[in-house]
Design an enzyme around this catalytic site. Structure first.
Site, PDB file in Angstrom:
ATOM      1  N   GLY B 141      12.218 -14.117   6.128  1.00 24.14           N
ATOM      2  CA  GLY B 141      13.624 -13.738   6.182  1.00 24.14           C
ATOM      3  C   GLY B 141      14.292 -14.280   7.435  1.00 24.14           C
ATOM      4  O   GLY B 141      14.314 -15.488   7.663  1.00 24.14           O
ATOM      5  N   GLY B 142      14.834 -13.371   8.247  1.00 26.35           N
ATOM      6  CA  GLY B 142      15.526 -13.774   9.478  1.00 26.35           C
ATOM      7  C   GLY B 142      14.620 -14.550  10.399  1.00 26.35           C
ATOM      8  O   GLY B 142      15.050 -15.490  11.085  1.00 26.35           O
ATOM      9  N   GLY B 377      20.834 -53.533   4.785  1.00 20.93           N
ATOM     10  CA  GLY B 377      21.452 -52.320   5.339  1.00 20.93           C
ATOM     11  C   GLY B 377      20.497 -51.589   6.262  1.00 20.93           C
ATOM     12  O   GLY B 377      20.908 -50.957   7.244  1.00 20.93           O
ATOM     13  N   ALA B 378      19.200 -51.682   5.972  1.00 22.80           N
ATOM     14  CA  ALA B 378      18.217 -51.012   6.811  1.00 22.80           C
ATOM     15  C   ALA B 378      18.145 -51.667   8.190  1.00 22.80           C
ATOM     16  O   ALA B 378      17.874 -51.001   9.187  1.00 22.80           O
ATOM     17  CB  ALA B 378      16.856 -51.031   6.134  1.00 22.80           C
TER      18      ALA B 378
END
Lengths: 71, 484
Positions: B141-142, B377-378
């Protein structure tokens, strides 16, 4: 426990290095794929015996396809 | 966020012998006899202290698994907030040891509010002081989101992180799963990427947390005389350019080593998120004594292609290093972005944009070394000249191009090739490839237009990298480290 080794990406099967019955250990090459003009070895992370090699040289594998089973 | 009851193996006696006692655990994390409580022990479920790691000042807190499974109540949460604020004021790292079932149910909304205030404190401190979390037991949880907000998460074998436990999962979705499969080291090390370091044991978890803290807290200075050189690092690459290889041995040779217990030289490279998005390698190490962050494509996995996960992994790491003033070393061997419908739908564009943004925003010295190939692009994304790299080096074997020459010729000259008689096609293709390499590819053209500064001898790589990083003005990005 059987370890299934599956393809990480779409590729051609360039070379099959092992056959059923071979003993392999962590880091050994099972098959070599060819994709993006790169020869990419498929390694086992498990120690054991190759129970099945599910591909042949020249096959095209899709992401997630079974390549081999190591037990 | 619900509390998770942890079965207690021992009586709640507060005895020093309980291995889960915060004093016992903090003593293993910190230098001997350096522990000074921020406040006396109480029943809040959290113990916070000042201490030292390798002599460097730190603040640390530990949830008390001997009390209500370490559940977080309002008072305990205030201690954590205090500890984090103290670390920010004193500009030292803060380390959290977690073994905690979540918020205290009995305190109701008050404990939820308090857990929220812990998150807010972590976010205030983000990018200002290094925050390291060590997960020793369940962190539910938290307690799951707390560590996820910090910079580095180390997990011991007994560590488990999940928002809702196996019982809730079963009742809602019908899925049968145990705590380990749901949120153990393998789940978070390989699948989710939440955990940066998987430790072999609880002891190893403290050792790794100490090492990482030391790299941040004692960054050191570049000592150029200490940089040993002369080794032919180029020999670590395979003979054939299309052959894949593991980049990690190369990184270990690039970085400093230290004398191991048995007298051999061992690498000090601390890899982060090793098994998640393994086609890019990130980690901390030292070069010439100075802490540096390393980012490298790993051709062994997916051919070293960038994809959506690896771009995101690298982007967060670049921003973390920038926020703490850690210089970056970028080792490039990338055939491109991974093509595929899955990638596009996964947001390779959205996540890839994070990497472009992270590099271009970074003000720390950042030096690039192209070892083999940098395509398309890499090439841009891997800390290129256009994104503001401090220096771009290349080895003589390197190729910088939009794509491989053969593929480029196939597209550019498709009609010409198709029109050629069959017997002449191969010769024509070879001629066109050679021509294309001369005008568009290879490393010489990249140098002419200034996107590669210098071709260096692999034998001198360590010295040249250290010199380039040391010569650049030190910077530190004024931003937090959002868990991208």
């Amino acid at each position: 426990m059987a370890e299934e080794i599956r393809a990480e990406m779409v590729a051609n099967v360039w070379k099959v290095v092992v056959k059923a019955g071979d003993v392999v250990s962590d880091g050994d090459t099972l098959v070599i794929l060819e994709s993006m003009k790169m020869e990419i070895p498929v390694l086992t992370e498990a120690n054991g015996t190759v129970r099945q090699v599910a591909v042949n040289e020249g096959d095209v594998v899709q992401e997630g396809d079974l390549i081999a089973v190591v037990e | 966020m619900t509390a998770l009851a942890t079965p207690l193996q021992t009586q709640e006696t507060g005895s020093d012998l309980d291995p889960r006692d915060p004093e016992v655990r903090l003593a293993q994390l910190l230098d001997a006899d350096s522990l000074v409580p921020l406040r006396p022990r109480d029943s809040s479920g959290v113990y916070a202290v000042r201490g030292r790691i390798d002599g460097a000042r730190v603040v640390a807190y530990c949830t008390d698994a001997t009390k209500m499974g370490g559940a977080m109540g309002a008072e305990g949460c205030r201690h954590i907030v205090d500890a984090i604020d103290t670390a920010v004021r004193e500009r030292c790292p803060v380390i959290g040891l977690w073994h905690c079932g979540g918020a205290r149910l009995a305190e109701g909304v008050e404990s939820l509010d308090a857990v929220g205030q812990v998150f807010a404190a972590m976010i205030r401190a983000s990018g200002r002081v290094p925050q390291i979390s060590v997960i020793l037991g369940p962190a539910a949880g938290g307690a799951a989101y707390g560590p996820a907000l910090t910079d580095v998460v180390v997990m011991a074998p007994a560590g488990r992180i999940f928002v809702t436990g196996p019982d809730v999962v079963r009742s809602v979705t019908g899925e049968q799963v145990d705590m380990e499969a749901l949120g153990g080291p393998s789940a978070h090390g390989k699948r989710s990427g939440v955990v940066h370091v998987i430790a072999d044991s609880e002891d190893d978890a403290y050792t790794r947390a100490r090492r990482i803290t030391g790299l941040f807290a004692r960054p050191g200075l570049f000592d150029l005389h200490a940089v040993r050189d002369g080794e032919d690092l180029g020999a670590l690459l395979p003979d054939r350019p299309q052959r894949a290889y593991d980049v990690k041995p190369l990184l270990r040779h690039l970085l400093d080593t230290e004398q191991g217990p048995d007298g051999t030289q061992v690498s000090m490279f601390e890899e982060l998120q090793a098994k998640w998005a393994p086609n890019i390698v990130i980690g901390l190490g030292r070069l010439g004594g100075r802490t540096v962050g390393v980012i490298a494509n790993n051709p062994l996995r997916l051919g070293g292609c960038l994809d959506s996960l690896s771009a995101e992994k690298a982007a967060r790491f670049v921003r973390m290093c920038d926020s703490f003033g850690v210089p970056l070393l970028v080792v490039v061997d990338v055939p491109g972005y991974l093509p595929g419908v899955g990638q596009e739908w996964d947001g390779v564009v959205r996540r890839g944009a994070k990497l472009l943004h992270a590099f271009s925003e970074a003000v720390v010295p950042r030096v690039t070394l192209v070892t083999r190939k940098a395509y398309g692009g890499a090439y841009i994304a891997m800390n290129s000249r256009s994104l503001g790299a401090t220096t771009v080096f290349a080895w003589p074997t390197a190729e910088v191009a939009v794509m491989g020459a053969k593929a480029a010729v196939g597209i550019l000259h498709r009609k010409k090739l198709a029109a050629a008689p069959d017997e002449e096609r191969e010769a024509l293709q070879a001629k066109l490839i050679e021509e294309h390499e001369r005008i568009a590819g290879g490393v010489n053209r990249a140098m002419t237009i200034g996107v590669v500064d210098e071709v260096i001898d692999p034998k001198e790589t360590r010295r040249r990298l250290a010199e380039a990083l040391a010569a650049a003005p030190a910077g530190r990005g004024a931003h937090g480290n959002i868990p991208l």
